[in-house]
Design a protein around this motif. Sequence first.
Motif, mmCIF file in Angstrom:
data_model
loop_
_atom_site.group_PDB
_atom_site.id
_atom_site.type_symbol
_atom_site.label_atom_id
_atom_site.label_comp_id
_atom_site.label_asym_id
_atom_site.label_seq_id
_atom_site.Cartn_x
_atom_site.Cartn_y
_atom_site.Cartn_z
ATOM 1 N N TYR A 1 0.830 -1.204 0.000
ATOM 2 C CA TYR A 1 0.000 0.000 0.000
ATOM 3 C C TYR A 1 0.867 1.258 0.000
ATOM 4 O O TYR A 1 0.620 2.199 -0.765
ATOM 5 N N GLN A 2 1.885 1.300 0.869
ATOM 6 C CA GLN A 2 2.784 2.454 0.927
ATOM 7 C C GLN A 2 3.499 2.657 -0.410
ATOM 8 O O GLN A 2 3.636 3.788 -0.885
ATOM 9 N N ASP A 3 3.964 1.561 -1.030
ATOM 10 C CA ASP A 3 4.631 1.658 -2.326
ATOM 11 C C ASP A 3 3.681 2.209 -3.388
ATOM 12 O O ASP A 3 4.069 3.041 -4.212
ATOM 13 N N ASN A 4 2.431 1.750 -3.375
ATOM 14 C CA ASN A 4 1.436 2.245 -4.329
ATOM 15 C C ASN A 4 1.173 3.736 -4.139
ATOM 16 O O ASN A 4 1.047 4.479 -5.114
ATOM 17 N N LEU A 5 1.085 4.170 -2.888
ATOM 18 C CA LEU A 5 0.869 5.596 -2.621
ATOM 19 C C LEU A 5 2.040 6.427 -3.134
ATOM 20 O O LEU A 5 1.840 7.493 -3.719
ATOM 21 N N LEU A 6 3.254 5.947 -2.902
ATOM 22 C CA LEU A 6 4.433 6.689 -3.369
ATOM 23 C C LEU A 6 4.460 6.796 -4.887
ATOM 24 O O LEU A 6 4.936 7.769 -5.444
ATOM 25 N N ASN A 7 3.926 5.784 -5.573
ATOM 26 C CA ASN A 7 3.889 5.778 -7.041
ATOM 27 C C ASN A 7 2.655 6.474 -7.595
ATOM 28 O O ASN A 7 2.468 6.533 -8.807
ATOM 29 N N GLY A 8 1.779 6.973 -6.722
ATOM 30 C CA GLY A 8 0.577 7.670 -7.178
ATOM 31 C C GLY A 8 -0.562 6.731 -7.533
ATOM 32 O O GLY A 8 -1.523 7.143 -8.182
ATOM 33 N N ASN A 9 -0.458 5.489 -7.137
ATOM 34 C CA ASN A 9 -1.511 4.514 -7.421
ATOM 35 C C ASN A 9 -2.471 4.457 -6.238
ATOM 36 O O ASN A 9 -2.223 3.791 -5.240
ATOM 37 N N THR A 10 -3.574 5.179 -6.357
ATOM 38 C CA THR A 10 -4.600 5.142 -5.320
ATOM 39 C C THR A 10 -5.815 4.424 -5.869
ATOM 40 O O THR A 10 -5.927 4.180 -7.075
ATOM 41 N N LYS A 11 -6.723 4.089 -5.009
ATOM 42 C CA LYS A 11 -7.953 3.409 -5.423
ATOM 43 C C LYS A 11 -8.698 4.257 -6.459
ATOM 44 O O LYS A 11 -9.144 3.751 -7.493
ATOM 45 N N CYS A 12 -8.775 5.545 -6.203
ATOM 46 C CA CYS A 12 -9.486 6.452 -7.097
ATOM 47 C C CYS A 12 -8.813 6.500 -8.479
ATOM 48 O O CYS A 12 -9.489 6.418 -9.509
ATOM 49 N N ASN A 13 -7.487 6.606 -8.504
ATOM 50 C CA ASN A 13 -6.766 6.654 -9.781
ATOM 51 C C ASN A 13 -6.923 5.355 -10.564
ATOM 52 O O ASN A 13 -7.087 5.362 -11.788
ATOM 53 N N GLN B 1 -9.386 2.619 -15.301
ATOM 54 C CA GLN B 1 -10.131 1.491 -15.859
ATOM 55 C C GLN B 1 -11.494 1.916 -16.381
ATOM 56 O O GLN B 1 -12.256 1.090 -16.872
ATOM 57 N N GLY B 2 -11.795 3.194 -16.297
ATOM 58 C CA GLY B 2 -13.054 3.715 -16.817
ATOM 59 C C GLY B 2 -14.245 3.419 -15.936
ATOM 60 O O GLY B 2 -15.382 3.535 -16.377
ATOM 61 N N LEU B 3 -13.994 3.030 -14.705
ATOM 62 C CA LEU B 3 -15.086 2.714 -13.795
ATOM 63 C C LEU B 3 -15.511 3.921 -12.960
ATOM 64 O O LEU B 3 -16.444 3.836 -12.181
ATOM 65 N N GLY C 1 -18.595 17.728 -10.061
ATOM 66 C CA GLY C 1 -17.162 17.615 -9.932
ATOM 67 C C GLY C 1 -16.736 16.490 -9.024
ATOM 68 O O GLY C 1 -15.567 16.194 -8.885
ATOM 69 N N ARG C 2 -17.726 15.852 -8.400
ATOM 70 C CA ARG C 2 -17.403 14.732 -7.538
ATOM 71 C C ARG C 2 -17.342 13.469 -8.376
ATOM 72 O O ARG C 2 -18.044 13.309 -9.366
ATOM 73 N N TYR C 3 -16.501 12.577 -7.934
ATOM 74 C CA TYR C 3 -16.392 11.306 -8.649
ATOM 75 C C TYR C 3 -17.606 10.440 -8.371
ATOM 76 O O TYR C 3 -18.093 10.356 -7.244
ATOM 77 N N GLN C 4 -18.083 9.805 -9.442
ATOM 78 C CA GLN C 4 -19.233 8.920 -9.293
ATOM 79 C C GLN C 4 -18.896 7.611 -9.997
ATOM 80 O O GLN C 4 -18.252 7.583 -11.029
ATOM 81 N N THR C 5 -19.362 6.513 -9.400
ATOM 82 C CA THR C 5 -19.148 5.223 -10.043
ATOM 83 C C THR C 5 -20.250 5.004 -11.048
ATOM 84 O O THR C 5 -21.360 5.507 -10.911
ATOM 85 N N ARG C 6 -19.920 4.257 -12.075
ATOM 86 C CA ARG C 6 -20.930 4.003 -13.115
ATOM 87 C C ARG C 6 -21.865 2.899 -12.726
ATOM 88 O O ARG C 6 -21.606 2.030 -12.014
#
Length: 101
Positions: free
Chosen positions: A70-82, A87-89, A96-101
């Motif tokens: 998880y820490q490595d992903n955060l450092l690389n900018g890989n978050t759940k939202c990104n 993936q287009g989901l 302006g808020r993110y919404q799931t399809r």
Amino acid sequence: PQGSGETAHTSCGDTAPDNSDMEKLSQEIERERLEYFAKTEHLNAQLSRLRQEIEVLRVEDKQTPMDQIYQDNLLNGNTKCNTLRRQGLLNRGRTGRYQTR
């Protein structure tokens, strides 16, 4: 005292400290106060450094392999939202808020 022929003195005589003694005492008190504050500041800084060192050690000891990923992903900018957005989901609505399809 009255009637004894002695006159009462309004000052304390030899027992009262003069201005130079009071000034010396005030300077000594001020010097000790400054020394105390300097020592206190030094000890607080040292305590803060030790707390930070302990916290780092505590976190590393309790970190699981998943925590490290998880820490490595955060450092690389890989978050759940990104990830969902790539993936287009996930898309932005009108607000302006993110919404799931």
